[in-house]
Design a protein around this motif. Structure first.
Motif, PDB file in Angstrom:
ATOM      1  N   HIS A  13       0.750  -1.133  -0.103  1.00 39.85           N
ATOM      2  CA  HIS A  13       0.058   0.079   0.179  1.00 39.85           C
ATOM      3  C   HIS A  13       0.956   1.293  -0.183  1.00 39.85           C
ATOM      4  N   ASP A  14       1.651   1.405   0.920  1.00 41.04           N
ATOM      5  CA  ASP A  14       2.418   2.712   1.197  1.00 41.04           C
ATOM      6  C   ASP A  14       3.522   2.690   0.037  1.00 41.04           C
ATOM      7  N   ASP A  15       3.604   3.763  -0.906  1.00 37.66           N
ATOM      8  CA  ASP A  15       4.539   3.811  -1.836  1.00 37.66           C
ATOM      9  C   ASP A  15       5.942   4.326  -1.117  1.00 37.66           C
ATOM     10  N   GLN A  16       6.952   3.491  -0.635  1.00 39.42           N
ATOM     11  CA  GLN A  16       8.015   3.814   0.010  1.00 39.42           C
ATOM     12  C   GLN A  16       9.184   3.210  -0.494  1.00 39.42           C
ATOM     13  N   VAL A  17      10.427   3.433  -0.258  1.00 41.13           N
ATOM     14  CA  VAL A  17      11.695   2.660  -0.780  1.00 41.13           C
ATOM     15  C   VAL A  17      11.657   1.354  -0.119  1.00 41.13           C
ATOM     16  N   VAL A  18      11.720   0.201  -0.787  1.00 41.57           N
ATOM     17  CA  VAL A  18      11.748  -0.912  -0.081  1.00 41.57           C
ATOM     18  C   VAL A  18      13.298  -1.557  -0.328  1.00 41.57           C
ATOM     19  N   ALA A  19      14.106  -0.947  -1.310  1.00 42.08           N
ATOM     20  CA  ALA A  19      15.130  -1.382  -1.477  1.00 42.08           C
ATOM     21  C   ALA A  19      16.232  -0.382  -2.240  1.00 42.08           C
ATOM     22  N   ARG A  20      17.676  -0.368  -1.710  1.00 39.65           N
ATOM     23  CA  ARG A  20      18.600   0.350  -2.365  1.00 39.65           C
ATOM     24  C   ARG A  20      19.706  -0.413  -2.899  1.00 39.65           C
ATOM     25  N   ALA A  21      20.039  -0.165  -4.098  1.00 42.14           N
ATOM     26  CA  ALA A  21      21.442  -0.990  -4.708  1.00 42.14           C
ATOM     27  C   ALA A  21      22.182   0.100  -5.572  1.00 42.14           C
ATOM     28  N   GLU A  22      23.512   0.085  -5.501  1.00 43.35           N
ATOM     29  CA  GLU A  22      24.060   0.859  -6.604  1.00 43.35           C
ATOM     30  C   GLU A  22      23.565   2.390  -6.795  1.00 43.35           C
ATOM     31  N   GLY A  23      23.202   2.884  -5.598  1.00 44.69           N
ATOM     32  CA  GLY A  23      22.823   4.242  -5.641  1.00 44.69           C
ATOM     33  C   GLY A  23      21.296   4.359  -6.329  1.00 44.69           C
ATOM     34  N   LYS A  24      20.575   3.397  -6.595  1.00 45.09           N
ATOM     35  CA  LYS A  24      19.370   3.388  -7.007  1.00 45.09           C
ATOM     36  C   LYS A  24      18.440   2.866  -6.059  1.00 45.09           C
ATOM     37  N   LYS A  25      17.245   3.415  -6.196  1.00 45.52           N
ATOM     38  CA  LYS A  25      16.072   3.104  -5.132  1.00 45.52           C
ATOM     39  C   LYS A  25      14.781   2.163  -5.870  1.00 45.52           C
ATOM     40  N   LEU A  26      14.436   1.471  -5.126  1.00 43.83           N
ATOM     41  CA  LEU A  26      13.207   0.653  -5.609  1.00 43.83           C
ATOM     42  C   LEU A  26      11.895   0.766  -4.754  1.00 43.83           C
ATOM     43  N   GLU A  30       6.779  -0.087  -7.931  1.00 41.59           N
ATOM     44  CA  GLU A  30       7.402  -0.890  -8.661  1.00 41.59           C
ATOM     45  C   GLU A  30       7.156  -2.370  -8.506  1.00 41.59           C
ATOM     46  N   VAL A  31       7.371  -2.728  -7.124  1.00 45.94           N
ATOM     47  CA  VAL A  31       7.224  -4.015  -6.884  1.00 45.94           C
ATOM     48  C   VAL A  31       5.804  -4.692  -7.192  1.00 45.94           C
ATOM     49  N   VAL A  32       4.603  -3.712  -6.632  1.00 40.35           N
ATOM     50  CA  VAL A  32       3.397  -4.138  -6.886  1.00 40.35           C
ATOM     51  C   VAL A  32       2.807  -4.774  -8.308  1.00 40.35           C
ATOM     52  N   LYS A  33       3.349  -4.140  -9.331  1.00 34.29           N
ATOM     53  CA  LYS A  33       3.297  -4.291 -10.654  1.00 34.29           C
ATOM     54  C   LYS A  33       3.665  -5.678 -11.172  1.00 34.29           C
ATOM     55  N   TYR A  34       4.357  -6.234 -10.142  1.00 36.45           N
ATOM     56  CA  TYR A  34       5.196  -7.598 -10.772  1.00 36.45           C
ATOM     57  C   TYR A  34       4.021  -8.638  -9.978  1.00 36.45           C
ATOM     58  N   TYR A  51      11.484 -10.422  -6.597  1.00 39.23           N
ATOM     59  CA  TYR A  51      11.557  -9.468  -7.543  1.00 39.23           C
ATOM     60  C   TYR A  51      12.697  -8.472  -7.094  1.00 39.23           C
ATOM     61  N   ILE A  52      12.694  -8.318  -5.923  1.00 45.00           N
ATOM     62  CA  ILE A  52      13.703  -7.255  -5.100  1.00 45.00           C
ATOM     63  C   ILE A  52      15.191  -8.004  -5.418  1.00 45.00           C
ATOM     64  N   LYS A  53      15.284  -9.210  -5.002  1.00 42.86           N
ATOM     65  CA  LYS A  53      16.651 -10.016  -5.068  1.00 42.86           C
ATOM     66  C   LYS A  53      17.157  -9.608  -6.859  1.00 42.86           C
ATOM     67  N   ALA A  54      16.113 -10.009  -7.627  1.00 46.23           N
ATOM     68  CA  ALA A  54      16.429  -9.941  -9.136  1.00 46.23           C
ATOM     69  C   ALA A  54      16.867  -8.667  -9.589  1.00 46.23           C
ATOM     70  N   TRP A  55      16.150  -7.550  -9.369  1.00 48.95           N
ATOM     71  CA  TRP A  55      16.226  -6.270  -9.251  1.00 48.95           C
ATOM     72  C   TRP A  55      18.022  -5.882  -8.708  1.00 48.95           C
ATOM     73  N   ALA A  56      18.172  -6.035  -7.597  1.00 44.59           N
ATOM     74  CA  ALA A  56      19.338  -5.809  -6.978  1.00 44.59           C
ATOM     75  C   ALA A  56      20.384  -6.536  -7.655  1.00 44.59           C
ATOM     76  N   ALA A  57      20.442  -7.908  -7.948  1.00 45.89           N
ATOM     77  CA  ALA A  57      21.352  -8.629  -8.387  1.00 45.89           C
ATOM     78  C   ALA A  57      21.806  -8.003 -10.126  1.00 45.89           C
ATOM     79  N   GLU A  58      20.717  -7.595 -10.639  1.00 47.02           N
ATOM     80  CA  GLU A  58      21.018  -7.077 -11.953  1.00 47.02           C
ATOM     81  C   GLU A  58      21.900  -5.864 -11.880  1.00 47.02           C
ATOM     82  N   LEU A  59      21.470  -4.948 -11.022  1.00 47.32           N
ATOM     83  CA  LEU A  59      22.216  -3.793 -10.876  1.00 47.32           C
ATOM     84  C   LEU A  59      23.594  -3.824 -10.171  1.00 47.32           C
ATOM     85  N   ILE A  60      23.807  -5.038  -9.369  1.00 47.71           N
ATOM     86  CA  ILE A  60      25.015  -5.166  -8.839  1.00 47.71           C
ATOM     87  C   ILE A  60      26.204  -5.710  -9.921  1.00 47.71           C
ATOM     88  N   MET A  61      25.600  -6.992 -10.567  1.00 48.00           N
ATOM     89  CA  MET A  61      26.223  -7.275 -11.725  1.00 48.00           C
ATOM     90  C   MET A  61      26.818  -6.361 -12.866  1.00 48.00           C
TER      91      MET A  61
END
Length: 274
Positions: A13-26, A30-34, A51-61
């Motif tokens: 419900h509340d739109d707030q940051v749920v993860a941060r990786a390599e200077g970017k925020k999720l 964005e997660v709800v759409k998935y 979804y969050i792990k996949a998002w972070a893994a791509e950015l970090i890689m």
């Protein structure tokens, strides 16, 4: 922070940051759409974390690749151009074929193809025509129903169909239609080799561990290695004929474009003999 935010369905419900990786925020939005609507909360949380792990893994890689690869190794312009070229070629070819493809296949064309290519239709597993029923444990109607399975008398199959609605857990009639024996063996929960070994004449009668009775009456049978009957192959033959037409159109397109380019001088070959 991320794990704590995802321990309840409030994260939807509340739109707030749920993860941060390599200077970017999720953000949660964005997660709800998935996440599909209407699924249990625990499944929503599991999908969100995935979804969050996949998002972070791509950015970090990608960040690591940017640091570790040389400038030359990071230059993908050639590969991108090749991919773009292949994709455009594919899309144009599909459009060209879709505009010209004749998908109508006559019975005569199917029969001609079948007779000309019998080697393409050799059976890799047996096929059968069968009537199958599943009866509850120790059914008092078993003998009466089994007697009707061969359908020897007029009205037997109609009566069997009627009675099975009340006394059988399942009844299907493939007596006039070829089917892969593997599909029949799934009803018994065993491989088809074991099922064939259990045949007693035209009948396969097996009681499983729960006491459920599985009975099939085989009206026809073709062995592995036989050439399948045309009625069993009809859909496959139709697909093959259409596929051959697609291939012919593709080859014709390529040749026509080359010929046209040669005539217009857009394609010139040097140093070859006539």
């Amino acid at each position: 922070m991320c794990a704590a935010a995802l321990t309840s369905c409030s994260f939807l419900h509340d739109d707030q940051v749920v993860a941060r990786a390599e200077g970017k925020k999720l953000y949660k939005s964005e997660v709800v759409k998935y996440i599909p609507h209407g699924i249990p909360a625990e499944d929503s949380i599991a999908l969100a974390n995935q979804y969050i792990k996949a998002w972070a893994a791509e950015l970090i890689m990608n960040a690591m690749a940017d640091k570790q690869l040389t400038k030359k190794e990071k230059d993908v312009s050639s590969e991108l151009e090749d991919y773009k070229s292949s994709l455009l070629k594919y899309r144009y070819e599909q459009k060209y074929i879709a505009d010209r493809l004749d998908t109508a296949v006559t019975d005569n064309q199917i029969e001609e193809h079948y007779k000309s290519n019998p080697n393409l239709y050799v059976l890799s597993v047996p096929i059968v025509k069968a009537r199958y029923m599943r009866l509850p444990k120790a059914s008092s109607m078993k003998d009466d129903l089994v007697k009707l399975l061969p359908g020897k008398k007029d009205g037997d199959l109609a009566l069997l169909d009627s009675l099975s609605r009340t006394y059988a857990d399942k009844y299907v009639d493939y007596g006039d239609e070829w089917m892969d024996i593997v599909a029949l063996s799934r009803e018994y929960g065993m491989d088809y080799g074991t099922l064939i070994g259990a045949m007693d004449g035209p009948v396969i009668d097996i009681v499983d561990e729960q006491g459920t009775d599985h009975i099939a009456y085989i009206t026809d049978y073709m062995r592995r290695g036989s050439v399948a009957p045309i009625e069993y192959c009809r859909d496959k033959i139709r697909e093959m004929i259409v596929s051959q037409r697609k291939y012919a159109l593709s080859r014709a397109l390529e040749q026509d474009l080359l010929d046209d380019a040669l005539k217009k001088g857009n394609f010139v070959v040097y140093g070859t003999e006539d």
